[in-house]
Scaffold this active site. Sequence first.
Site, short mmCIF file in Angstrom:
data_model
loop_
_atom_site.label_atom_id
_atom_site.label_comp_id
_atom_site.label_asym_id
_atom_site.label_seq_id
_atom_site.Cartn_x
_atom_site.Cartn_y
_atom_site.Cartn_z
N LYS A 285 20.17 29.36 45.89
CA LYS A 285 21.20 30.08 46.77
C LYS A 285 20.98 29.70 48.01
O LYS A 285 19.76 29.76 48.62
CB LYS A 285 21.31 31.74 46.35
CG LYS A 285 22.43 32.43 46.56
CD LYS A 285 22.47 33.83 46.05
CE LYS A 285 23.83 34.25 46.31
NZ LYS A 285 23.86 35.79 45.90
N GLU A 369 28.26 48.51 36.38
CA GLU A 369 28.50 49.88 36.68
C GLU A 369 28.58 50.90 35.77
O GLU A 369 28.31 52.22 35.94
CB GLU A 369 29.88 49.74 37.60
CG GLU A 369 29.76 49.15 38.95
CD GLU A 369 29.48 47.40 38.81
OE1 GLU A 369 29.51 47.06 39.90
OE2 GLU A 369 29.94 46.94 37.60
N ARG A 397 35.27 50.16 37.82
CA ARG A 397 34.99 49.81 36.50
C ARG A 397 34.53 50.81 35.38
O ARG A 397 34.08 50.57 34.19
CB ARG A 397 34.03 48.71 36.64
CG ARG A 397 34.32 47.50 37.45
CD ARG A 397 33.29 46.72 38.16
NE ARG A 397 32.32 46.17 37.20
CZ ARG A 397 32.90 44.74 36.69
NH1 ARG A 397 33.79 44.08 37.27
NH2 ARG A 397 32.08 44.18 36.02
#
Length: 656
Positions: A285, A369, A397
């Site tokens: 990343k 979540e 969600r």
Amino acid sequence: MGDHILLLQKIHSPDDLKKIPQKQLPVLANEIRSEIIDVVGKNGGHLASNLGVVELSIILHRVFDSPSDAIVWDVSHQSYPHKLLTGRYDSFPTLRTNGGISGFTRKNESPHDYFDAGHASSSISSALGLLVAWKMSGRNDKVVAIIGDGALTGGMAFEALSHAGNLAKNLIVIVNDNQMSISRNTGALSRYLSKLTMSSGYQRLRYKIDRAVDNIPYFNRKLGYFIYRFKRGLKGLLLTNNLFVDLGFEYVGPLNGHNMQQLEETLKRVKKIPRPVVVHVVTKKGKGYSPAEDDPSAFHGVGPFNTSDGYVEKYDTLGFTEVFSRRMLEIGEKNPKVVAITAAMSKGTGLDSFSRHYSERFFDVGIAEEHAVTFAGGLAAGGLVPVVAIYSTFIQRSVDQVIEDIALQNRHVVMALDRAGAVPSDGETHQGIFDIALFRSIPGMTMMTACAASDLRLCLDWAIEKCDGPVCIRWPKLSCPSEIPSFSNPVEPGKGLFIRCTEFAPAMSIGLEENQSGGFGGLESGKVLFVLTGGLYGEALTAARSLMINGIVVDMYVLRFIKPLDEEHFVSIAKNYSLVMFMEDGVKSGGVGEYLELVLKKSLGISPVSEVLGFPDRFVANGTRAQILESVGLAPEQIADSVTQILSDGTSNRQH
């Protein structure tokens, strides 16, 4: 942009990319990184994740035939290289701006974007559905889903993998393993992928065998079957208990996600495999930009910054997230039963400080979540007080879990909803405008909205110490307004903050005499009460001051509680005004404004005149906060104009 972008500006479609010699691909990769850094430096956006998939994006578009083959990006915040390679180079400087291209994939933006994305873990399900539809219509093209190791922690991804393994022969799932989602990955899956990464010896040996077999003339089926059985046996020796294989996928990897020659050769082979395949790719990343490599979490989603050194200008203003962060530290010190939960967003939600000071009471569950909410219910059942910090857009969600596992069982769980209301730059998928309508109707739910730093601290204290059931507190992505005494009023269940104009605009109120009804006389046009959710206090304040300059008295009633509501208390205040203007930073339909307007009319009949402002029945695109609010009629000047128009006409500008 400039003279340093030589190859990239010639690419108008993936067909142009395929014409570039492989030896020039590293130059192209550098140009893509340079363009992304320049534009994100000006506009803000997702930097580290995009820099990490540059080579992978190039090779995907060289090997597959988009849009005939579908390339589906999970979350899609890493789709900037994909956009640059699919004809959007000229419009790329408009990234994340009002009227510009999105920071995520959008199907109305390009035929190369099959889905609107923005939330994690959905790519495999979407890709599988598309592939099955193609198969039923006789189409035999490939569908490639790229999912990060962070998004792979979401349960929906595993549901799709379980369904897809024996169903979709043309499905290719690329696991982009950068060992970081937004916050550093935790848990068994991260360790599992790391274990697979250690097995690169198998892939090197497999690669050499494949190359050797390709060079054998008159390659026959018996030899092919022998080689296949040999490789399966070798995999069983070196890669025991491979989850993806057990689910029915062929597993390939791990591959170096920045070695384009290896990637291209391997994906060309993968394209020919007549079975569903998981390709495990390891990337870094922030690749190619040292500030992002050194701190990929800080450069995941970043505002405008100095591209020469990565410096992001810091402002001295105190934001709501920082207030929450500091208060959680103070509460954690006093109350050992308080625990904190986040879903891969410890920095974004402000819980990173809590995690460092009270690591044994902090839980990052990954991008999950639903699990976060139900896990919190279990913690509450065990006598703890869990605080679940999730952005408003992501709490969507877990609506079922909030209803079934928290509210139905009356668990004392505090849900901290950051970024409620208008959210700049990230477009339709990230607006925090549905939480009020979703949660206000849940039996037993307490819902609060904070308008200032002291107000948020008081609301959080009350939710943890005084409330004995489920409670959520919402606040915007904003700096806190200047303090006034009313913000520090004690919390009284169901009651909001009644703020007189003499408090927020004292200079404009000089000479006004308070009348017996509690309002003010002496101005010609009448008296107005703004009834608002806390996230709109700044806009309401600007509108109120503008109106007072023009001779219209405005007081405010800030809804500290969205539910429960002390209706009698509210009506006793509202009845003294000639106009009550409701405004909320959520969807109007099903919101609190329409409900309170009905309460007022049932209690008082046709007087006073009222109007409800909120987000209309449509999705909201890119823009700054000011542009978003203007697009839905909630800018300060629009609020003031609505008041002036209604008072001039003597009635609301809509039918009730």
